[in-house]
Design a protein around this motif. Structure first.
Motif, short mmCIF file in Angstrom:
data_model
loop_
_atom_site.label_atom_id
_atom_site.label_comp_id
_atom_site.label_asym_id
_atom_site.label_seq_id
_atom_site.Cartn_x
_atom_site.Cartn_y
_atom_site.Cartn_z
N HIS A 73 5.88 13.84 1.67
CA HIS A 73 4.78 14.46 2.44
C HIS A 73 3.92 13.47 3.20
O HIS A 73 3.34 13.80 4.22
CB HIS A 73 3.92 15.31 1.51
CG HIS A 73 4.65 16.51 1.00
ND1 HIS A 73 4.99 17.56 1.82
CD2 HIS A 73 5.14 16.80 -0.23
CE1 HIS A 73 5.66 18.46 1.11
NE2 HIS A 73 5.77 18.02 -0.13
N LEU A 74 3.77 12.26 2.68
CA LEU A 74 2.87 11.30 3.34
C LEU A 74 3.61 10.12 3.94
O LEU A 74 3.00 9.20 4.48
CB LEU A 74 1.81 10.79 2.34
CG LEU A 74 0.98 11.84 1.61
CD1 LEU A 74 -0.06 11.16 0.72
CD2 LEU A 74 0.26 12.77 2.59
N GLY A 75 4.91 10.08 3.77
CA GLY A 75 5.68 8.95 4.30
C GLY A 75 5.38 7.65 3.57
O GLY A 75 5.46 6.57 4.16
N ALA A 76 5.04 7.75 2.27
CA ALA A 76 4.76 6.53 1.49
C ALA A 76 6.02 5.67 1.41
O ALA A 76 7.13 6.21 1.41
CB ALA A 76 4.28 6.90 0.09
N PRO A 77 5.85 4.34 1.33
CA PRO A 77 7.04 3.48 1.31
C PRO A 77 7.73 3.47 -0.06
O PRO A 77 7.14 3.91 -1.04
CB PRO A 77 6.45 2.09 1.60
CG PRO A 77 5.07 2.15 1.05
CD PRO A 77 4.60 3.58 1.25
N ARG A 78 8.95 2.96 -0.10
CA ARG A 78 9.60 2.70 -1.39
C ARG A 78 9.08 1.37 -1.88
O ARG A 78 9.50 0.32 -1.44
CB ARG A 78 11.12 2.59 -1.21
CG ARG A 78 11.78 3.90 -1.19
CD ARG A 78 13.29 3.85 -1.13
NE ARG A 78 13.75 5.18 -0.81
CZ ARG A 78 13.85 6.17 -1.69
NH1 ARG A 78 13.58 5.95 -2.97
NH2 ARG A 78 14.22 7.37 -1.32
N PRO A 103 0.82 -1.22 0.00
CA PRO A 103 0.00 0.00 0.00
C PRO A 103 0.85 1.26 0.00
O PRO A 103 1.86 1.33 0.68
CB PRO A 103 -0.80 -0.10 1.31
CG PRO A 103 -0.72 -1.52 1.72
CD PRO A 103 0.56 -2.07 1.18
N MET A 104 0.41 2.25 -0.76
CA MET A 104 1.12 3.55 -0.84
C MET A 104 0.43 4.59 0.04
O MET A 104 0.99 5.65 0.31
CB MET A 104 1.14 4.04 -2.28
CG MET A 104 1.98 3.19 -3.20
SD MET A 104 3.74 3.38 -2.84
CE MET A 104 4.12 4.91 -3.68
N PHE A 105 -0.86 4.36 0.39
CA PHE A 105 -1.62 5.33 1.20
C PHE A 105 -2.09 4.66 2.48
O PHE A 105 -2.09 3.43 2.59
CB PHE A 105 -2.85 5.82 0.43
CG PHE A 105 -2.53 6.75 -0.71
CD1 PHE A 105 -2.38 8.10 -0.49
CD2 PHE A 105 -2.38 6.26 -2.00
CE1 PHE A 105 -2.07 8.96 -1.54
CE2 PHE A 105 -2.08 7.11 -3.05
CZ PHE A 105 -1.93 8.47 -2.82
N THR A 106 -2.53 5.49 3.43
CA THR A 106 -3.17 4.96 4.63
C THR A 106 -4.68 5.10 4.44
O THR A 106 -5.13 5.78 3.52
CB THR A 106 -2.77 5.78 5.88
OG1 THR A 106 -3.18 7.13 5.67
CG2 THR A 106 -1.27 5.71 6.12
N VAL A 116 7.22 12.75 -4.09
CA VAL A 116 6.34 13.69 -3.34
C VAL A 116 5.55 12.90 -2.28
O VAL A 116 5.42 13.34 -1.13
CB VAL A 116 5.37 14.41 -4.31
CG1 VAL A 116 4.37 15.27 -3.54
CG2 VAL A 116 6.14 15.27 -5.32
N LEU A 117 5.03 11.75 -2.66
CA LEU A 117 4.25 10.94 -1.71
C LEU A 117 5.12 10.48 -0.54
O LEU A 117 4.67 10.44 0.61
CB LEU A 117 3.62 9.73 -2.40
CG LEU A 117 2.60 10.02 -3.51
CD1 LEU A 117 2.00 8.72 -4.05
CD2 LEU A 117 1.46 10.92 -3.01
N ARG A 118 6.36 10.15 -0.85
CA ARG A 118 7.28 9.73 0.23
C ARG A 118 7.56 10.90 1.16
O ARG A 118 7.48 10.77 2.38
CB ARG A 118 8.59 9.20 -0.37
CG ARG A 118 8.50 7.75 -0.81
CD ARG A 118 9.88 7.14 -0.99
NE ARG A 118 10.54 7.63 -2.19
CZ ARG A 118 10.37 7.10 -3.40
NH1 ARG A 118 9.58 6.06 -3.56
NH2 ARG A 118 11.00 7.59 -4.44
N ALA A 163 -5.62 10.37 -0.85
CA ALA A 163 -5.39 11.11 -2.09
C ALA A 163 -4.67 12.41 -1.77
O ALA A 163 -4.89 12.99 -0.70
CB ALA A 163 -6.72 11.41 -2.78
N LEU A 164 -3.83 12.84 -2.68
CA LEU A 164 -3.12 14.10 -2.48
C LEU A 164 -3.26 14.93 -3.75
O LEU A 164 -2.94 14.46 -4.84
CB LEU A 164 -1.64 13.83 -2.19
CG LEU A 164 -0.81 15.06 -1.85
CD1 LEU A 164 -1.22 15.65 -0.49
CD2 LEU A 164 0.69 14.71 -1.81
#
Ligand SMILES: Cc1cc2nc3c(=O)[nH]c(=O)nc-3n(C[C@H](O)[C@H](O)[C@H](O)COP(=O)(O)OP(=O)(O)OC[C@H]3O[C@@H](n4cnc5c(N)ncnc54)[C@H](O)[C@@H]3O)c2cc1C
Length: 442
Positions: A364-369, A301-304, A360-362, A309-310
């Motif tokens: 601002h949102l702490g998305a994983p690699r 998953p990339m989001f919580t 950007v997702l990583r 959505a961003l």
């Protein structure tokens, strides 16, 4: 391709198999007409954008269904499809490095966040419009009395002049980019009710997508795929048929008791243009804006659940969102708005753009690699209608021209609005008018 039903109330054609045409076709079938649904492409669904990502069917176009989409929900129920699952309206913005989330399930926090996005005057203007929408359902759609009056006062300048800079950048821009693919200086205050109404709804998605409804539809009416309508046949001042080209063959005439053109304004302009040039020119005025949708499946998953959505201002990617509440490992990147009108769709460019947004997702949102498992790119030259200034007056002109041409009705995204519900209602209304004409003419 389908079982043909013997309609007793006359033979009618519906052109275009997006939701506007599907709704019109089903309504006409239910009222006893023999319906031919004519579609230029080889698949049904238009801007639902049915496609495949790896092994799974996906939708690259419209898929979020508001709780207030009563006409669309009645349409799917009639087709035996009602597996809706909650998605919510969830869109986050970054202000001064802080993530502000607008979420239809957390209204208190959302209102607080909206207040942080603009001046007192702008918040009051937005609140006044929202109150009108809550009070009167017609304000959710184009051509309502309140927004027509507002358009006469304010449509000489674009929406970017109606709200102050902060509110325009923080709230208005993401809304019009999302719904119209347009910048605030490309749309007008008189159509803004359609955008605000979208923010005020709560969203679901069809669990199995739209395909089961399309399959059910193909059993109810005759479907002609790969068939492009080129013009109207007019005899004795009435529309009595269409000229069509099937799979690129020379055009032939098909006779009908009545016709619904459920195509976008620019396509309708071409069909009516040779017989009614001034109507064609007027329809061609309606602006459309492009979008590219890139769907990427990841290995995690990339989001919580809280932030799904961003919306972004400074890149070609205007919005990155998870495909579903539980499908947060599939991300839908939308490129729209002035900076997102992509011309280079090469895999190398799409790969570079995706990497940039992942960063950007990583950040601002702490998305994983995460590893990309599959990627799908869908470009729409004319993804969304952006309407016109004084749009209600344009609609009245078109209505006048069409009522002088018995046997023709129009439906589509430029009539009540771009959202699936508005398109569905435009199809239902066109079908009701055509049914009454056919009954009178027989
Ligand atoms: C990327 C994207 C995301 C969206 N997300 C949402 C969302 O989540 N929720 C929402 O409510 N709305 C959403 N929308 C808006 C909504 O999906 C569309 O406005 C709506 O589906 C348009 O339906 P339509 O039937 O009017 O037009 P279309 O779906 O475009 O259908 C018109 C059909 O006519 C056919 N056609 C055109 N010319 C001819 C011809 N000469 N002969 C024969 N056939 C012809 C076309 O091939 C097409 O299939 C989204 C739109 C896009 C592009």
């Amino acid at each position: 391709m389908t079982v043909q039903r013997a309609g007793s109330r006359g033979r009618v054609a519906v052109v275009g198999s997006g939701i506007s045409g599907l709704a019109a076709a089903l309504r006409l079938e239910l009222t006893g007409h023999q319906v031919e649904l004519i579609e230029a492409e080889e698949t049904l669904g238009g801007r639902f954008g049915v496609a495949r990502l790896g092994d799974r069917p996906v939708m690259t176009g419209g898929k979020n269904i508001g709780r207030r989409y009563s006409a669309f929900r009645a349409f799917t129920a009639e087709l035996g499809v009602d597996a809706y699952e909650s998605f919510g309206y969830n869109a986050s913005r970054i202000k001064d490095g802080k993530v502000l989330t607008l979420d239809s399930e957390r209204r208190g926090q959302t209102l607080k966040n909206i207040r942080a996005m603009g001046s007192t005057r702008d918040v009051a203007r937005m609140a006044a419009m929202a109150a009108r929408i809550r009070m009167d359902d017609t304000n959710r759609f184009l051509g309502s009395r309140y927004f027509t009056r507002l358009s006469r006062r304010h449509d000489r300048a674009p929406l970017s002049s109606y709200f102050g800079r902060q509110m325009t950048e923080m709230l208005v821009r993401p809304m019009v980019i999302r719904n119209n693919g347009a910048e605030p200086d490309e749309v007008y205050p008189g159509t803004f009710g359609t955008n605000l109404a979208m923010l005020m709804d709560h969203y679901d998605q069809l669990g199995g997508g739209i395909q089961p409804a399309l399959d059910a539809m193909a059993k109810r009416v005759t479907v002609r795929l790969g068939t492009r309508v080129e013009g109207l046949v007019i005899r004795g001042g009435r529309v009595t048929g269409l000229t069509v080209s099937e799979h690129g063959a020379p055009a032939e005439e098909l006779g009908y008791d009545g016709v619904v053109l459920a195509t976008p304004a620019y396509a309708t302009a071409k069909i009516v243009g040779s017989e009614r040039p001034s109507l064609g020119r007027r329809l061609a005025d309606v602006r459309y804006f492009p979008a590219t949708v890139v769907l990427v499946e990841y290995d995690r998953p990339m989001f919580t659940r809280e932030v799904r959505a961003l919306a972004m201002d400074d890149g070609p990617c205007s919005n990155a969102g998870s495909y579903g509440m539980e499908e947060r490992h599939i991300v839908r990147y939308t490129y729209s708005g002035r900076g997102g009108r992509l011309t280079d769709l090469s895999p190398a460019n799409i790969d570079a753009l995706t990497s940039r947004t992942e960063e950007v997702l990583r950040t601002h949102l702490g998305a994983p690699r995460a590893e990309r498992v599959a990627t799908l790119v869908k470009h729409w030259d004319a993804a969304y209608s952006g309407y016109l200034p004084l749009h209600a007056d344009f609609l009245a002109e078109v209505r006048g021209a069409v009522s002088a041409l018995p046997g023709l009705e129009l439906a589509g995204d430029y009539i009540q609005g771009v959202c699936i519900e508005a398109c569905c209602r435009s199809g239902n209304a066109a079908a009701a008018r055509l049914a009454s004409y056919v009954a009178g003419a027989r």
